[in-house]
Design a protein around this motif. Structure first.
Motif, PDB file in Angstrom:
ATOM      1  N   GLN A 211       0.816  -1.203   0.000  1.00  0.00           N
ATOM      2  CA  GLN A 211       0.000   0.000   0.000  1.00  0.00           C
ATOM      3  C   GLN A 211       0.857   1.263   0.000  1.00  0.00           C
ATOM      4  O   GLN A 211       1.804   1.385   0.793  1.00  0.00           O
ATOM      5  CB  GLN A 211      -0.926  -0.004   1.215  1.00  0.00           C
TER       6      GLN A 211
ATOM      7  N   CYS B 226      -7.128   0.366  -2.087  1.00  0.00           N
ATOM      8  CA  CYS B 226      -6.634  -0.347  -0.918  1.00  0.00           C
ATOM      9  C   CYS B 226      -7.215   0.320   0.326  1.00  0.00           C
ATOM     10  O   CYS B 226      -7.601   1.487   0.303  1.00  0.00           O
ATOM     11  CB  CYS B 226      -5.112  -0.376  -0.884  1.00  0.00           C
TER      12      CYS B 226
ATOM     13  N   GLU C  47      -6.939   0.686   4.772  1.00  0.00           N
ATOM     14  CA  GLU C  47      -6.408   0.392   6.107  1.00  0.00           C
ATOM     15  C   GLU C  47      -7.334   1.040   7.113  1.00  0.00           C
ATOM     16  O   GLU C  47      -7.889   2.115   6.867  1.00  0.00           O
ATOM     17  CB  GLU C  47      -4.971   0.880   6.281  1.00  0.00           C
ATOM     18  N   ASP C  48      -7.530   0.367   8.250  1.00  0.00           N
ATOM     19  CA  ASP C  48      -8.420   0.957   9.247  1.00  0.00           C
ATOM     20  C   ASP C  48      -7.642   1.888  10.171  1.00  0.00           C
ATOM     21  O   ASP C  48      -6.419   2.038  10.042  1.00  0.00           O
ATOM     22  CB  ASP C  48      -9.205  -0.119  10.008  1.00  0.00           C
TER      23      ASP C  48
ATOM     24  N   LEU D  27      -3.594  -1.915  13.350  1.00  0.00           N
ATOM     25  CA  LEU D  27      -4.543  -1.827  12.245  1.00  0.00           C
ATOM     26  C   LEU D  27      -4.510  -3.063  11.348  1.00  0.00           C
ATOM     27  O   LEU D  27      -3.532  -3.813  11.305  1.00  0.00           O
ATOM     28  CB  LEU D  27      -4.295  -0.565  11.424  1.00  0.00           C
ATOM     29  N   ASP D  28      -5.632  -3.261  10.623  1.00  0.00           N
ATOM     30  CA  ASP D  28      -5.714  -4.233   9.540  1.00  0.00           C
ATOM     31  C   ASP D  28      -5.679  -3.481   8.220  1.00  0.00           C
ATOM     32  O   ASP D  28      -6.084  -2.314   8.130  1.00  0.00           O
ATOM     33  CB  ASP D  28      -7.021  -5.032   9.631  1.00  0.00           C
ATOM     34  N   TYR D  29      -5.202  -4.153   7.179  1.00  0.00           N
ATOM     35  CA  TYR D  29      -5.102  -3.530   5.862  1.00  0.00           C
ATOM     36  C   TYR D  29      -5.372  -4.591   4.805  1.00  0.00           C
ATOM     37  O   TYR D  29      -5.089  -5.778   5.001  1.00  0.00           O
ATOM     38  CB  TYR D  29      -3.717  -2.894   5.659  1.00  0.00           C
TER      39      TYR D  29
ATOM     40  N   GLY E  61      -2.255  -7.815   8.996  1.00  0.00           N
ATOM     41  CA  GLY E  61      -2.464  -7.190  10.297  1.00  0.00           C
ATOM     42  C   GLY E  61      -1.669  -7.926  11.355  1.00  0.00           C
ATOM     43  O   GLY E  61      -0.889  -8.818  11.062  1.00  0.00           O
TER      44      GLY E  61
END
Length: 427
Positions: free
Chosen positions: A74, A278, A280-281, A286-288, A301
């Protein structure tokens, strides 16, 4: 002995053809010896070669073996700690320089891809996803902050617009950055290595640096050869080991895990991420995720402090994926891997010089795809005598981990646990 072949990742399985480069066997003389053929080293080498330096790159394993060939792929602007944190900790002039550089890495990547015709599945558009009104407020402040530094390709999305962009019901809104995006990270590294060689640079694989002989003309030793140079750039990041002890004390390798599904059918893939952005949180841990060119969901993540390899990566990450996308319950996971990034205590990069001629950049703290490309340009500028931007980074504080890496690992994990609880309860 360290395994120096690529991990069994989706990226390695789908990599473009690349030569096996020889190990260094003799004595080489060069203007600049770069240690590490990841993004920082390759970006430095390219900028230096474009300005007439001779460059030799030493890689302990293969080009892009470390984080550069294993990350989420990303393109995310700014740093792991945003510009407002920098503004509070350094003077206005230094903050201005660092703030304006925060969006340069993505432009460098796009320039490299276009100039050297690098086939790496480049797509535009990156989305920050908010779980709560508090996180949405943070994104509103981030938009205003970035716009103060001239970054205007941003749009806030409400819940409805968010639902049209990503098929996850958990989000209350988001921030779309059209200068963000995603790439096949290993193919980007391989393309940059080919560009280095097209300009006369030399890359030696399976050639770990085992000692740096410091002095007026430093010499970098490998198991079977030596490189005599005018300058050395240390770009090993989480895979540097203890080659430079004073750098090792101020950083900690951490592992992140990624899984990749089997190819999804066209309708399912389009329903998950209709615009192919893409995501990401906004959580601390974080998760992505994003779609690959062949319609797999790449989902990452989790952080393992101290860079141990978890026994079952899929067991850690698949539940996170299904929480976001329960519609993937019966989808098979084809690949699962881990890779290390380098964490600093401040979560800001560490840039500097040892003596007069050994330069380094390390510690992207999970924000490395864009920063490393900028770092290469900044290091190359410094070697050419233009040190203003280098000095702005070098002036950031470098803190050692309390108790060193041995005791710093559990302390850092404890801090991360605290922040993960805050994420969970929305405080």
């Amino acid at each position: 002995m360290t395994n120096t072949s690529y991990p069994q990742s989706y990226y390695a399985a789908s990599a473009n053809a690349a030569p096996l480069r020889p190990a260094l066997q003799d004595v080489v003389e060069t203007d600049v010896c770069v240690i590490g053929a990841g993004y920082t080293g390759l970006s430095s080498a390219l900028f230096l070669l474009e300005h007439g330096f001779s460059v030799t790159v030493l890689e302990a394993a293969r080009v892009g073996f470390g984080a550069s060939g294993r990350n989420g792929g990303q393109i995310v602007n700014s740093y792991s700690r945003d510009i407002d944190v920098i503004e509070r900790s350094v003077g206005a002039e230094q903050a201005q320089l660092l703030g304006h550089m925060a969006f340069e890495g993505g432009r460098i990547i796009r320039d490299r891809v276009a100039r050297y015709n690098i086939q790496c599945d480049l797509k535009d558009g990156g989305l920050f996803a908010a779980f709560s009104p508090r996180q949405m407020g943070h994104l509103q402040a981030q938009k205003a902050l970035w716009e103060r530094y001239g970054h205007t390709q941003l749009e806030l999305l409400d819940r409805q617009r968010m639902a049209e962009t990503v098929a996850c019901e958990q989000y209350v809104g988001g921030l779309l950055d059209m200068s963000g995006g995603h790439i096949h990270p290993l193919n980007l590294a391989l393309g940059e290595a080919a560009a280095v060689e097209s300009l006369g640079g030399r890359i030696f694989e399976q050639s770990a640096a085992i000692k740096i002989e410091r002095g007026a003309n430093p010499v970098v030793h490998t198991a079977k050869g030596r490189v005599r140079a005018k300058f050395v750039i240390v770009a090993g990041n989480a895979y540097l080991g203890n080659l430079v002890p004073e750098l090792a004390a101020k950083s900690m390798p951490c592992g992140s895990q990624v899984i990749t599904t089997e190819p999804l059918d066209e309708a399912l893939a389009a329903s998950l991420l209709p615009q192919d952005y893409c995501v990401e949180d906004c959580n601390y841990l974080l998760d992505y995720y994003r779609l690959s060119a062949d319609r797999r969901l790449i989902f990452g993540g989790g952080v393992v402090y101290g860079a141990r390899d978890p026994a079952n990566i899929e067991a850690i990450i698949r539940p996170k994926m299904l929480k976001a996308f329960p519609q993937l319950q019966h989808v098979k996971i084809d690949y699962a891997w881990t890779g290390n990034f380098l964490l600093t205590l401040s979560r800001l990069p560490q840039v500097g010089r040892l003596g007069d001629n050994i330069y380094y950049s390390q510690g992207c703290s999970g924000h490395g795809v864009t920063y490393t490309h900028l770092a290469g340009k900044v290091l190359a500028e410094a070697l050419r005598g233009q040190a203003e931007r280098f000095d702005a980074f070098a002036g950031l504080p470098h803190y050692p981990f309390p108790g060193g890496r041995l005791f710093g690992t559990p302390l850092t994990a404890l801090g991360a646990w605290y922040y993960s609880l805050r994420d969970r309860f929305g405080v």
